[in-house]
Design an enzyme around this catalytic site. Structure first.
Site, mmCIF file in Angstrom:
data_model
loop_
_atom_site.group_PDB
_atom_site.id
_atom_site.type_symbol
_atom_site.label_atom_id
_atom_site.label_comp_id
_atom_site.label_asym_id
_atom_site.label_seq_id
_atom_site.Cartn_x
_atom_site.Cartn_y
_atom_site.Cartn_z
ATOM 1 N N GLY A 50 0.811 -1.320 0.015
ATOM 2 C CA GLY A 50 0.021 -0.039 0.099
ATOM 3 C C GLY A 50 0.961 1.240 -0.112
ATOM 4 O O GLY A 50 2.062 1.196 -0.200
ATOM 5 N N CYS A 51 0.163 2.274 0.349
ATOM 6 C CA CYS A 51 1.112 3.531 0.052
ATOM 7 C C CYS A 51 1.719 3.878 1.426
ATOM 8 O O CYS A 51 2.648 4.525 1.512
ATOM 9 C CB CYS A 51 0.450 4.809 -0.402
ATOM 10 N N GLN A 52 1.270 3.160 2.480
ATOM 11 C CA GLN A 52 1.955 3.308 3.804
ATOM 12 C C GLN A 52 2.665 2.275 4.457
ATOM 13 O O GLN A 52 3.271 2.303 5.148
ATOM 14 C CB GLN A 52 0.726 4.309 4.837
ATOM 15 N N SER A 118 -4.698 3.660 -3.753
ATOM 16 C CA SER A 118 -4.618 2.200 -3.081
ATOM 17 C C SER A 118 -3.847 2.432 -1.718
ATOM 18 O O SER A 118 -2.762 2.992 -1.924
ATOM 19 C CB SER A 118 -4.126 1.184 -4.027
#
Ligand SMILES: Cc1ncc(COP(=O)(O)O)c(C=O)c1O
Ligand SMILES: Cc1ncc(COP(=O)(O)O)c(C=O)c1O
Lengths: 141, 417, 417, 141
Positions: A50-52, A118
């Protein structure tokens, strides 16, 4: 319980909490519980970036139903993942493919689902549906 | 540790209240609590005067510029070109046509990578960047190097997050066609010795591009003093609107470089056989320009000038040191980036907590910080971490807000462990 | 000739007053007289709702998008992505990720020329454009063709300013890699048969880019019905803010094309060895996006939808025909462009007067028109004229304004001869 | 008369006009008067391409002074050109190089001079100064 009954149950549970702190404490506790995935499945193949935060997801098909296990490197994500797994696991591919996951929004954790970008959880949901659709497709052949 | 009452006189406190009232968003409530905005390195908030001038523009003289004979168009054109001279003055450029308006730092750098690359970079050449660059100062060079068969060389850093200047000198060989470094690291807060870098590169006739996205709002920049060849920055990070940025380039380079985008404004004559290009700055400004945003940026510069960059720098230094001291009081907190010279960003991690978790719990306390790799993934790889929590300050922040941050992080750690 | 009273009912007149009150600038005085704004093809004016949402954005939730965990960032991201879906719906794109935000038509076309060119165009290939293209749909292809050793072929026009479709078919050989034509000519007002062009090109597997800068505000566009491969347009010409535009592209092309600019947002992972690119639409949106402007554009689309494109088209057709009839009453007036199908621009010349002179005298009467080559120099060469006077209409213009134009031109002619 | 005296004279003359129409009528009349340039000098070399109209400019150097002749394809530009020529012609290169042309703005014709975008008149002024500076430079050698 149907998928929606499970979601409604979670939403009801969350209404008991008085503030965001209690909600988070609960989710974090879920996250801290035993890893949700067998270490052998925590592979790059099962990784959803994911982005994090990162999420690992594994699916098993038994007796016409899908069973998920998962993990994440971020605790809150892990807690949420555990709820999503609980909601969707043990249902038929069709039920999963058709499911509308609304509880995350309803319990006030929208930062984990908003935007088309996302992030871990959204990608995980997508991946779960892809598994389900793949099994559906197989069944049709 | 600095103490709120020691360093801020009553007059200064009044100043801050006045300043905060200039920024409408700072009065916002988030989840019923006053917003604590500590994500200024991502984007700054805008003073009323900037919003006002843009609204007026649309209500009174919105028009296409440069090509119109009518009143509105003249007025818009004049405002647009006054803005250019305002930017010129702010960075002390020699010529106004050395100021090119772009949509942001990213586009400014891409423009140079593409046009400078086409003109000056061949197979076997190289470009130097540093280990702490933002993706916007990495990927354009990667794309260009790949296309032209050149290589990318990287100035390494020490554990504090400072450039290794000796290694830099080693890299400066005859293959190097350009050095592109950031003035201030958006993740670590490090202020790099850009003057020294420029002098060393120039000693070997190598031009230097400075990414000033995180410097232009904190540090006075004089492009003639620095003798920098290209400077890139964004309006939205200096109290101006979104969708505008600047590329400063020395006339001699800009004249030699081929145009970047083609279209209206950037041509002198067009025929199907052959088009000729306009003079600077228009050669690099294809299409209808971002007039409103440029005018807004100009008023943001007015606001900075009226406030005073010296005052801004002093206040921000106070806040940073106050914040570092406060954060250090948290057990297991680890600062990522401890350079001697630093500007407004502070990155940290606490124990084994994931930055995303800490960020989310801060958010619930109305404290806006950024978490993740901050578009500096290679830097994360060097520190072997997935990301950081980053608090970044502007002169409108207060010691009270810093206190809330420290308290908020403590609460997050308690919840997460 | 249409008569004001015949075609406009009282209700319609009320409509117009209501509409005009939505656009604050239309109440402006120029040299003490009410502004008559007939330069809508250059840029349109903005309704209050567009200005309001941008002001609110800055005052309530300005923040960097996509990468933030905090409340403001979430809110800004949501608004940004809702805007994308609004654009998607407006042009009926199949996927929201087929909508790429750019800074305008010019950038949209440059993006395709560069990225499509790199992937699909080799030496010996060709690109087809038309004789009536705006410089923004000429120069990017010239730059790209020059770089790649390809040639540019041009669909000729007749004296009325209509494309010669037979000649177009002749040009469609196996060297052609792409056709790029404008939907509506900004100078002549001609509406081109883009559906036919697309069908003919597709019959030979050639993709088509349509420059919709002058169509999107006048004509309903359904990209799936047209089956167009790329569509480019600007926000500022459709009642939206400056500094924003759209590139629609079919997923299959966008996926195959390499990225255009490098930087934040457009990457998946970055390392000094190798970077990988993000999914659509982010792959083509490097750098901090023009969030405010995108949100403004979305509200402009809401405004158009609420007004109704059918109503807009009908009103504009009435105005054009009324204006053509009025202008034709002027001795020695020559229309440049007399296509059967036309949209909101009318170009003309009177006797031997120079367009610049006419424009200036109209300006002094508070009538804003454009004079010159309108960024279509090759078209001027074809008509062997130095430029035209162009009046271009929007649905907020009135028959009274047309009357002023006609009177104003008459006065100019008297003064100049 | 000095350059500025000539400019002030023009400004004063224009104050007599009651409205923009009269001003323009006057300028247009100036423009209609005989061509200001010898046909042989109307060459591409002497052409200054502005963004809207074209101007031809020729310079003669006599007895330490510069004399200009010019023409334009647009009438209003031509009228203005004739005034500028009148103002600057017959002065020394130094006077011309140092001159500040303010009358065009003052008489309310700023569309001809505003913005950095070169249009015919602005380019012409620039060209006149370039001629003057070239002669200055020559004189210094
Ligand atoms: C037909 C056409 N194409 C392209 C453009 C360029 O649009 P922009 O300047 O907004 O990029 C314009 C507007 O000037 C136009 O009329
Ligand atoms: C150091 C640095 N360079 C470049 C950029 C890119 O700026 P923008 O996204 O405004 O183009 C940023 C901001 O994110 C930055 O911090």
């Amino acid at each position: 319980m149907t998928i929606n009954e499970k979601q409604d149950q979670i939403i009801e549970d969350f209404e008991l909490f008085n503030d965001w702190m209690e909600k988070y404490e609960y989710i974090i506790q879920l996250g801290k519980d035993l890893p949700l995935i067998n270490a052998q499945y925590k592979t790059d193949d099962n990784l959803i970036k994911g982005c994090q935060s990162r999420v690992w997801l594994h699916a098993d098909y038994q007796d016409g139903k899908l069973f998920f296990t998962a993990d994440s490197d971020a605790l809150i994500t892990k807690g949420l993942v555990s709820m999503v797994v609980q909601v969707l696991s043990g249902h038929t591919p069709k039920e999963i493919a058709d499911a509308d996951i609304y509880f995350v929004d309803a319990i006030g954790l929208r930062s984990h689902l908003s935007s088309t970008r996302s992030n871990g959880l959204l990608s995980m949901l997508k991946q779960m549906k892809i598994y389900a659709i793949a099994y559906l497709a197989k069944a049709l052949q | 540790m600095f103490n709120d009452n020691d360093i801020i006189t009553k007059a200064a406190k009044l100043d801050i209240e006045k300043i905060r009232s200039d920024f409408p968003i700072l009065q916002t409530l988030v989840y019923g609590q006053p917003l604590v905005y500590l994500d200024n390195a991502a984007t700054t908030q805008k003073p009323k005067s900037v919003l006002k001038v843009m609204d007026e523009y649309y209500k009174e003289y919105n028009s296409n510029v440069h090509r119109g004979v009518h009143y509105l168009s003249q007025k818009a054109t004049d405002a647009f070109e006054v803005a250019r001279r305002n930017v010129q003055a702010y960075i002390n450029a020699k010529h106004e046509h050395e100021v090119i308006f772009t949509k942001g730092t990213t586009e400014s750098i891409n423009l140079v990578a593409s046009s400078f690359g086409k003109r000056f970079v061949k197979a076997g050449d190289s470009i130097i960047i540093s280990a702490m660059e933002h993706h916007s100062n990495i990927v354009p060079w990667q794309l260009m190097c790949e296309e032209r068969g050149a290589t990318l060389k990287v100035i390494p850093i020490n554990q504090k997050g400072e450039l290794l200047m000796d290694e830099f000198e080693q890299l400066l060989d005859e293959t190097v066609k350009l050095v592109a470094v950031t003035f201030v690291s958006n993740t670590l807060g490090t202020v790099n010795p850009v003057k020294e870098i420029i002098d060393k590169a120039h000693a070997q006739n190598i031009p230097v591009l400075v990414d000033a996205a995180q410097a232009i709002q904190h540090i006075g920049i004089d492009v003639q003093y620095l003798d920098v060849d290209f400077l890139a920055f964004s309006g939205h990070k200096m109290y101006g609107p979104t969708a505008v940025g600047v590329l400063y380039g020395k006339e001699k380079w800009l004249n030699e470089m081929p145009p970047y985008q083609g279209g209206g404004e950037m041509i002198k004559t067009v025929s199907f056989k052959k088009s000729t290009y306009n003079v600077l700055p228009f050669k690099f400004e294809a299409g209808t320009p971002n007039v409103t945003e440029v005018i807004g940026l100009s008023v943001a510069i007015d606001y900075i000038n009226a406030t005073g960059l010296d005052y801004i720098r002093e206040r921000e230094q106070q806040l940073i040191h106050y914040a570092i001291d406060g954060l250090k009081s948290i057990a297991e907190l680890r600062l990522i980036g401890e350079a001697k010279e630093r500007a407004a960003s502070i990155s940290f991690l606490v124990g084994n907590t994931h930055p995303f978790d800490v960020g989310e719990i801060l958010d619930k306390q109305a404290i806006a910080v950024r978490t993740g790799h901050h578009c500096t993934e290679p830097l994360m790889d060097i520190f072997k971490i997935p990301g950081t929590v980053r608090a970044s300050f502007a002169f409108y922040n207060t010691e009270e807000e810093v206190d809330k941050l420290v308290k908020g992080v403590k609460k997050a750690v308690t919840l997460l462990s």
